[in-house]
Design a protein around this motif. Sequence first.
Motif, PDB file in Angstrom:
ATOM      1  N   ILE A 242       5.621  -8.104  15.316  1.00  0.00           N
ATOM      2  CA  ILE A 242       4.320  -7.637  14.823  1.00  0.00           C
ATOM      3  C   ILE A 242       4.386  -7.194  13.361  1.00  0.00           C
ATOM      4  O   ILE A 242       3.349  -6.927  12.754  1.00  0.00           O
ATOM      5  CB  ILE A 242       3.773  -6.484  15.686  1.00  0.00           C
ATOM      6  N   ILE A 243       5.581  -7.127  12.792  1.00  0.00           N
ATOM      7  CA  ILE A 243       5.707  -6.620  11.416  1.00  0.00           C
ATOM      8  C   ILE A 243       4.884  -7.444  10.429  1.00  0.00           C
ATOM      9  O   ILE A 243       4.158  -6.876   9.601  1.00  0.00           O
ATOM     10  CB  ILE A 243       7.186  -6.536  10.992  1.00  0.00           C
ATOM     11  N   PRO A 244       4.936  -8.783  10.467  1.00  0.00           N
ATOM     12  CA  PRO A 244       4.141  -9.550   9.492  1.00  0.00           C
ATOM     13  C   PRO A 244       2.648  -9.249   9.580  1.00  0.00           C
ATOM     14  O   PRO A 244       1.972  -9.146   8.535  1.00  0.00           O
ATOM     15  CB  PRO A 244       4.443 -11.007   9.860  1.00  0.00           C
ATOM     16  N   GLU A 245       2.126  -9.095  10.788  1.00  0.00           N
ATOM     17  CA  GLU A 245       0.691  -8.831  10.934  1.00  0.00           C
ATOM     18  C   GLU A 245       0.324  -7.462  10.376  1.00  0.00           C
ATOM     19  O   GLU A 245      -0.704  -7.306   9.704  1.00  0.00           O
ATOM     20  CB  GLU A 245       0.290  -8.927  12.414  1.00  0.00           C
ATOM     21  N   VAL A 246       1.155  -6.453  10.665  1.00  0.00           N
ATOM     22  CA  VAL A 246       0.868  -5.108  10.161  1.00  0.00           C
ATOM     23  C   VAL A 246       0.984  -5.093   8.637  1.00  0.00           C
ATOM     24  O   VAL A 246       0.145  -4.505   7.939  1.00  0.00           O
ATOM     25  CB  VAL A 246       1.820  -4.069  10.795  1.00  0.00           C
TER      26      VAL A 246
ATOM     27  N   ALA B 154       0.514  -7.603   6.647  1.00  0.00           N
ATOM     28  CA  ALA B 154      -0.604  -8.365   6.086  1.00  0.00           C
ATOM     29  C   ALA B 154      -1.856  -7.498   5.978  1.00  0.00           C
ATOM     30  O   ALA B 154      -2.623  -7.605   5.013  1.00  0.00           O
ATOM     31  CB  ALA B 154      -0.887  -9.590   6.950  1.00  0.00           C
ATOM     32  N   PHE B 155      -2.063  -6.622   6.959  1.00  0.00           N
ATOM     33  CA  PHE B 155      -3.220  -5.719   6.918  1.00  0.00           C
ATOM     34  C   PHE B 155      -3.148  -4.809   5.694  1.00  0.00           C
ATOM     35  O   PHE B 155      -4.129  -4.655   4.957  1.00  0.00           O
ATOM     36  CB  PHE B 155      -3.266  -4.884   8.200  1.00  0.00           C
TER      37      PHE B 155
ATOM     38  N   ASN C 174       0.832  -1.207   0.000  1.00  0.00           N
ATOM     39  CA  ASN C 174       0.000   0.000   0.000  1.00  0.00           C
ATOM     40  C   ASN C 174       0.871   1.263   0.000  1.00  0.00           C
ATOM     41  O   ASN C 174       0.555   2.260   0.644  1.00  0.00           O
ATOM     42  CB  ASN C 174      -0.951   0.005   1.207  1.00  0.00           C
ATOM     43  N   ASP C 175       1.991   1.192  -0.719  1.00  0.00           N
ATOM     44  CA  ASP C 175       2.956   2.296  -0.810  1.00  0.00           C
ATOM     45  C   ASP C 175       3.556   2.636   0.555  1.00  0.00           C
ATOM     46  O   ASP C 175       3.957   3.775   0.810  1.00  0.00           O
ATOM     47  CB  ASP C 175       2.311   3.541  -1.435  1.00  0.00           C
TER      48      ASP C 175
ATOM     49  N   THR D 244      -2.262  -0.137  12.184  1.00  0.00           N
ATOM     50  CA  THR D 244      -3.216  -0.538  11.148  1.00  0.00           C
ATOM     51  C   THR D 244      -4.274   0.537  10.904  1.00  0.00           C
ATOM     52  O   THR D 244      -4.962   0.501   9.878  1.00  0.00           O
ATOM     53  CB  THR D 244      -3.899  -1.865  11.514  1.00  0.00           C
ATOM     54  N   LYS D 245      -4.390   1.488  11.796  1.00  0.00           N
ATOM     55  CA  LYS D 245      -5.358   2.580  11.619  1.00  0.00           C
ATOM     56  C   LYS D 245      -4.721   3.866  11.112  1.00  0.00           C
ATOM     57  O   LYS D 245      -5.404   4.716  10.539  1.00  0.00           O
ATOM     58  CB  LYS D 245      -6.063   2.873  12.947  1.00  0.00           C
TER      59      LYS D 245
END
Length: 518
Positions: A503-507, A509-510, A370-371, A483-484
């Motif tokens: 937490i990098i992979p989860e962020v 992935a969002f 997402n850039d 994420t927000k």
Amino acid sequence: MPSSVDFSGKPFHFIGIGGIGMSALAYILAKRKLPVYGSDIKSSHITERLQGMGAHIFWSQDASNFELFQTALNGSNPDCGQQERAVSSAVAGTVGTSVATAKALQLNGNGSSAQAIPGLPQVVCSTAIHPANAEYRAALDLGCPIFHRSDVLAALIQDYQSIAVAGTHGKTTTSSLIGFMLMAAGLDPTIVVGGEVNAWEGNARLGEGHYLVAEADESDGSLVKLVAKIGIVTNVELDHPDHYDTLDQVIDTFKVFAQNCQTLVGCIDDQIVKDCLHPHVSYSLQPDSGADYTASDVEYGAESTKARIWERGAFLGEMELKLLGTHNLSNALAAVAVGRLLGLEFSAIAKAIAGFEGARRRFEVRGFHNDILFVDDYAHHPSEIRVTLAAARLRIEGSEKNPRSRRVVAIFQPHRYSRTLTFLPEFAQSFGDADLVVACDIYSAGEPNLGEISGQQVADLIAKEGGKVEFAPSLESVTQFLTKNLQPGDLALFLGAGNLNQIIPEVMAFYQQADRPD
């Protein structure tokens, strides 16, 4: 304590084998076909790699882990057939065989059974192992030879023509860069570093050449044990107030290391290195410093760094490296100095440096979604944070897109209560190149919380210095905030030596979802 480490075939047992420093040593010993055992509390890709090489790992740090060795002592050393029968008995629940012993005797991932065990093992510990640790206490009670991690590294250094890289900051990058340079030059080095490098798929490499490149850690004072052919000191600062009370104590440790090295290479841009260590070979980013190796006409870009390199006033040639920032150019100059000491042509040195991708968790690009560019960095000292953020700013300002529409978002996890308390004012002033700071609670690294300092205090002081700050105490709350609030064009820089990068992979992935068309 025993006087010497035995590499003739006696087994090694590492308490905490999955640690970054311990696993590198275990890897080298396993590759040298020595029996390697160890314990840890959880599996990781590092322990899986060791198991694939034949290392036997217990998944708890208990006294019962030594039953396997005691069995071998009390009877004759079992051959493979006896061991396979022991596996069957253990799995069947034979009385007197612990679960830990059964696990140790099970077949490895490569299909081979446990090797014969010639007596009690040499036990290796790091400073992280507490004296009350049950496994450590059992090793003492059994009379096992016990070595600190640094004792094994010191013994390995004596086996080679060794290059030891020390300094408060830049050790991993500099040692990895030198190791990569020697590989590219066909010298087939052995390498032991405190970070993972894609070029050799881990934190260690066993070569067949004469040279060993090792990262030399000052954190617990064990640096004084290392005696190398070539020593490098990148800089000297107080970084471990849990071990040192004053900067003078740190300097004294580096002085002993300097005296132990046959040739000392040092960065004289650091005043302490220049005035207190008096390196035999010097390097500097200042062309008029009088150093043996200098750089001029430097271009700090968004994708690379370029410079003209000089050797004692004579022009060597131009050099380009993919690593960003002044600190990495300085690290590359250290590699140039070492390469020239070893007789390498500058063209070969420059070619190797141009091909080096860096070590993991050292401004490591984890993804682009997402850039938004996601970068992971191990920086946990104020000096490291400043130079890493400066590199991030270079990356932003060199973007083809309007740099004013882009932000550096620094996500910071303070590491250790003692360090955070000692350097609180410096931390507060280290985030000038960040447009937004997201700070979380302090990662203890095993230290007790005495209630003297908190993550909220860190965030408040950064804000007082004029920074825009959000305090998100837990990793979950950091994830929720990111994420927000991340925006296209952001460079999200995760800073810290703790577990923030989990937490990098989860962020990512969002935001990866935002890349996908509806």
